[in-house]
Design a protein around this motif. Structure first.
Motif, PDB file in Angstrom:
ATOM      1  N   ALA A  97      -7.089 -16.456   9.259  1.00  0.00           N
ATOM      2  CA  ALA A  97      -6.423 -16.356   7.964  1.00  0.00           C
ATOM      3  C   ALA A  97      -7.380 -15.819   6.895  1.00  0.00           C
ATOM      4  O   ALA A  97      -6.993 -14.973   6.068  1.00  0.00           O
ATOM      5  N   PHE A  98      -8.620 -16.285   6.892  1.00  0.00           N
ATOM      6  CA  PHE A  98      -9.579 -15.844   5.875  1.00  0.00           C
ATOM      7  C   PHE A  98      -9.881 -14.354   6.032  1.00  0.00           C
ATOM      8  O   PHE A  98      -9.889 -13.606   5.048  1.00  0.00           O
ATOM      9  N   GLU A  99     -10.123 -13.918   7.256  1.00  0.00           N
ATOM     10  CA  GLU A  99     -10.420 -12.503   7.493  1.00  0.00           C
ATOM     11  C   GLU A  99      -9.248 -11.616   7.092  1.00  0.00           C
ATOM     12  O   GLU A  99      -9.429 -10.543   6.501  1.00  0.00           O
ATOM     13  N   PRO A 146       0.810  -1.226   0.000  1.00  0.00           N
ATOM     14  CA  PRO A 146       0.000   0.000   0.000  1.00  0.00           C
ATOM     15  C   PRO A 146       0.839   1.271   0.000  1.00  0.00           C
ATOM     16  O   PRO A 146       0.409   2.304  -0.529  1.00  0.00           O
ATOM     17  N   ALA A 147       2.053   1.213   0.579  1.00  0.00           N
ATOM     18  CA  ALA A 147       2.925   2.393   0.537  1.00  0.00           C
ATOM     19  C   ALA A 147       3.294   2.729  -0.906  1.00  0.00           C
ATOM     20  O   ALA A 147       3.330   3.910  -1.288  1.00  0.00           O
ATOM     21  N   VAL A 168      -5.729  -2.758   8.003  1.00  0.00           N
ATOM     22  CA  VAL A 168      -6.580  -3.623   8.823  1.00  0.00           C
ATOM     23  C   VAL A 168      -6.140  -5.078   8.665  1.00  0.00           C
ATOM     24  O   VAL A 168      -6.035  -5.827   9.645  1.00  0.00           O
ATOM     25  N   GLY A 169      -5.865  -5.479   7.420  1.00  0.00           N
ATOM     26  CA  GLY A 169      -5.383  -6.840   7.176  1.00  0.00           C
ATOM     27  C   GLY A 169      -4.075  -7.118   7.894  1.00  0.00           C
ATOM     28  O   GLY A 169      -3.888  -8.182   8.489  1.00  0.00           O
ATOM     29  N   PHE A 226      -7.131  -8.330   0.516  1.00  0.00           N
ATOM     30  CA  PHE A 226      -7.536  -8.436  -0.887  1.00  0.00           C
ATOM     31  C   PHE A 226      -8.410  -7.255  -1.289  1.00  0.00           C
ATOM     32  O   PHE A 226      -8.217  -6.650  -2.355  1.00  0.00           O
ATOM     33  N   VAL A 227      -9.381  -6.916  -0.451  1.00  0.00           N
ATOM     34  CA  VAL A 227     -10.248  -5.769  -0.750  1.00  0.00           C
ATOM     35  C   VAL A 227      -9.422  -4.489  -0.819  1.00  0.00           C
ATOM     36  O   VAL A 227      -9.595  -3.662  -1.719  1.00  0.00           O
ATOM     37  N   GLY A 228      -8.498  -4.326   0.126  1.00  0.00           N
ATOM     38  CA  GLY A 228      -7.675  -3.120   0.142  1.00  0.00           C
ATOM     39  C   GLY A 228      -6.788  -2.986  -1.077  1.00  0.00           C
ATOM     40  O   GLY A 228      -6.739  -1.919  -1.711  1.00  0.00           O
ATOM     41  N   THR A 229      -6.072  -4.061  -1.420  1.00  0.00           N
ATOM     42  CA  THR A 229      -5.186  -3.977  -2.579  1.00  0.00           C
ATOM     43  C   THR A 229      -5.970  -3.834  -3.882  1.00  0.00           C
ATOM     44  O   THR A 229      -5.559  -3.104  -4.778  1.00  0.00           O
TER      45      THR A 229
END
Length: 203
Positions: A121-123, A71-72, A100-101, A129-132
């Motif tokens: 692990a799933f969370e 993300p950076a 958050v991940g 995944f949503v963030g990236t």
């Protein structure tokens, strides 16, 4: 007399804060270094030098570095490019999900990763995944719009300066040629052209 400005001006970074550009470049470089360091932690003795003496600790450190580095880099790209507010916010929100991940990963790994009554692990994977995905989409749109702005395909950007106030309007090549010809001939059409350009700039 008011100036029509430079057609296809080469001043890509006009109006942009150089500090933001430099900060974005530095953030992107730091993100890339964090990802590379994360790989080195689990493949070389670097992990032991950083205090991760056993394999689990090295994997956790590597996951954290990589999780923060990606993300950076996304944030660095939109900081460097002349992106819109929407794109900036979109990447920030995506980076927030990534954080958050990473935070969940810190709690989960290794005890609550894939074994135990409550695995996370799933969370962790879903938040990251949503963030990236979100960050990548807005980085992609920022890059696409940047390429479009720098490849006008027959359009000309005019800058109008009047009473110290600058306005920019995009016109076709034909319109630009008509405006330039009218001003060079000075046939009394200059004020009409200026008013027309001002009205288009305010739209």
């Amino acid at each position: 007399m008011e100036q029509l400005g430079d057609a296809y001006g080469g001043r890509r970074w006009e109006g942009r804060d150089p500090r933001r550009v430099y900060a974005g470049a530095a953030l992107g470089v730091l993100g890339a270094l964090a990802v590379v360091l994360g790989l080195l932690v689990v493949t070389t003795p670097v992990g032991a030098w950083l205090g991760a003496s056993d394999l689990r600790a090295a994997e956790k450190l590597a996951g954290t570095l990589g999780g923060l580095g990606i993300p950076a880099m996304f944030l660095g790209v939109v900081a460097v490019l002349p992106s819109s507010r929407r794109e900036n916010v979109g990447v920030l929100v995506g980076a927030g999900f990534c954080l958050v991940g990473v935070a969940i990963f810190q709690v989960a790994y290794p005890e609550r990763w894939t074994t135990g009554a409550e695995t996370l692990a799933f969370e962790t994977a879903m938040a990251y995944f949503v963030g990236t995905g979100l960050a990548f989409w807005f980085v992609f749109t920022a890059m696409a719009s940047f390429r479009t702005r720098n490849n006008p395909q027959g359009m000309v950007r005019l800058e109008l300066t009047r009473k110290g106030k600058k306005q920019t309007v995009t016109v076709t090549r034909e319109e630009y040629q008509r405006y330039a010809k009218a001003i060079r001939s000075d046939g009394g059409e200059t004020e009409q052209i200026i008013r027309e350009l001002e009205s288009r700039a305010e739209e």
